[in-house]
Design a protein around this motif. Structure first.
Motif, PDB file in Angstrom:
ATOM      1  N   ILE A 196     -21.319  39.905  83.648  1.00 19.40           N
ATOM      2  CA  ILE A 196     -22.291  39.843  82.120  1.00 19.40           C
ATOM      3  C   ILE A 196     -23.556  40.511  82.185  1.00 19.40           C
ATOM      4  N   LYS A 237     -23.142  24.161  83.381  1.00 15.88           N
ATOM      5  CA  LYS A 237     -22.530  25.389  83.665  1.00 15.88           C
ATOM      6  C   LYS A 237     -22.095  26.236  82.559  1.00 15.88           C
ATOM      7  N   LYS A 238     -22.418  25.715  81.343  1.00 11.53           N
ATOM      8  CA  LYS A 238     -22.056  26.323  79.977  1.00 11.53           C
ATOM      9  C   LYS A 238     -23.240  27.343  79.332  1.00 11.53           C
ATOM     10  N   LYS A 295     -13.034  36.665  86.810  1.00 10.56           N
ATOM     11  CA  LYS A 295     -14.504  36.650  86.179  1.00 10.56           C
ATOM     12  C   LYS A 295     -14.955  38.148  86.201  1.00 10.56           C
ATOM     13  N   CYS A 352     -18.527  35.422  76.498  1.00  8.29           N
ATOM     14  CA  CYS A 352     -18.808  36.611  77.757  1.00  8.29           C
ATOM     15  C   CYS A 352     -17.659  35.888  78.696  1.00  8.29           C
ATOM     16  N   GLN A 353     -17.574  34.739  79.078  1.00  4.34           N
ATOM     17  CA  GLN A 353     -16.857  34.294  80.205  1.00  4.34           C
ATOM     18  C   GLN A 353     -15.417  34.577  79.959  1.00  4.34           C
ATOM     19  N   GLN A 354     -15.002  34.441  78.635  1.00  2.50           N
ATOM     20  CA  GLN A 354     -13.720  34.687  78.429  1.00  2.50           C
ATOM     21  C   GLN A 354     -13.153  36.207  78.263  1.00  2.50           C
TER      22      GLN A 354
END
Length: 209
Positions: free
Chosen positions: A5, A105-106, A2, A59-61
Motif C-alpha cells: 500500500i 488492525k482496521k 497481500k 487497499c487491503q482487498q
C-alpha cells in the motif's frame, strides 16, 4: 496474497491526483474521501474517519499494489495544523478512534509514503490551470505546508515508516521517480501501534500556537 500500500501526499495542486490517474492502469488507485464517497446530509461526527477505514479496506482487498490519493491518517495531522476547530472532532476522540482501529488492525500505516513538494509559485500556477476542481480552501492549504512537512519529516526521521520526499517538477520526470520506488517496494513489517503512539506523543509536544 497481500500487496503493498502506497500513499501519495503533498500540498493542494501539487499533482497527486493527476499522477494517480496516469498510474491507474497498473495500480489500484483509491481516491480521497470527498471524491470517493458522497457526503450524507446528516453525517455522523465520525463519518470522515470511518471513510478512511473504508479506504484502507479497499487497499487491503486490492488484487495489486494500491495507491492512496491522500493519507488515511489525515485527520490526525490536519486537525493539528488547523488548531482543532470547533467544527472538527476533538483531538482526544480522533486519536482514540485511530488508536482503536490500529489495535483492531482496521488501519495501518502504508508501506510507503511519497510526499511531493513544489514551491508556492508553481502551486498557484497549477491551481490556475486546473479547471476540474475549485479548491475553495487553497489559500488555507498553502498556509499549512510548513507544519505538514514537519510532520512528515518526523515520520521519516523518527519512526520506521518508509517515507520519501519528491520534488514534483513535471509529470513525466516525477512519474519516473515514483516508478523507481514502486518497482522496489516491499511490504513493511511495522509495529503500527508503536508508530501511532510516537505520532501522538510528537503532536502533543508540538501543539501549534
Amino acid at each position: 496474497m497481500k500487496y503493498p500500500i502506497v500513499c501519495f501526499e503533498g500540498p493542494s495542486s501539487v499533482g497527486k491526483t493527476t499522477l494517480c490517474q496516469v498510474l491507474s492502469d497498473n495500480y489500484q488507485v483509491v481516491p480521497e474521501v470527498n471524491l470517493l464517497f458522497e457526503r450524507p446530509k446528516n453525517e455522523s461526527h465520525y463519518w470522515y474517519h470511518e471513510k478512511q477505514v473504508e479506504r484502507f479496506a479497499k487497499c487491503q482487498q486490492a488484487p495489486r499494489t494500491s495507491i492512496l490519493d491522500g493519507d488515511i491518517f489525515q485527520p490526525i495531522w490536519y486537525n493539528w495544523v488547523c488548531k482543532y476547530p470547533t467544527n472538527f472532532l476533538p483531538k482526544n476522540r480522533t486519536h482514540q478512534f485511530y488508536k482503536t482501529k490500529v489495535l483492531e488492525k482496521k488501519l495501518a500505516f502504508p508501506d510507503l509514503y511519497l510526499v511531493f513538494q513544489a514551491d508556492e509559485k508553481e502551486l498557484r500556477a497549477r491551481k490556475k490551470n486546473d479547471k476540474t476542481r475549485k479548491r475553495r480552501n487553497f489559500e488555507k492549504h498553502l498556509a499549512i505546508i510548513q507544519p505538514l512537512q514537519a510532520y512528515y519529516r518526523f515520520l521519516q526521521n523518527e519512526t520506521d515508516i518508509n517515507l520519501h520526499f519528491i520534488q514534483y517538477n513535471d509529470l513525466e520526470s516525477t512519474k519516473s521517480k515514483v516508478l523507481a520506488y514502486l518497482n522496489s517496494i516491499k511490504i513493511q513489517q511495522l509495529d503500527h501501534l508503536a508508530n501511532f503512539l510516537a505520532v501522538e506523543n510528537w503532536i502533543n509536544k508540538n501543539e501549534l500556537l
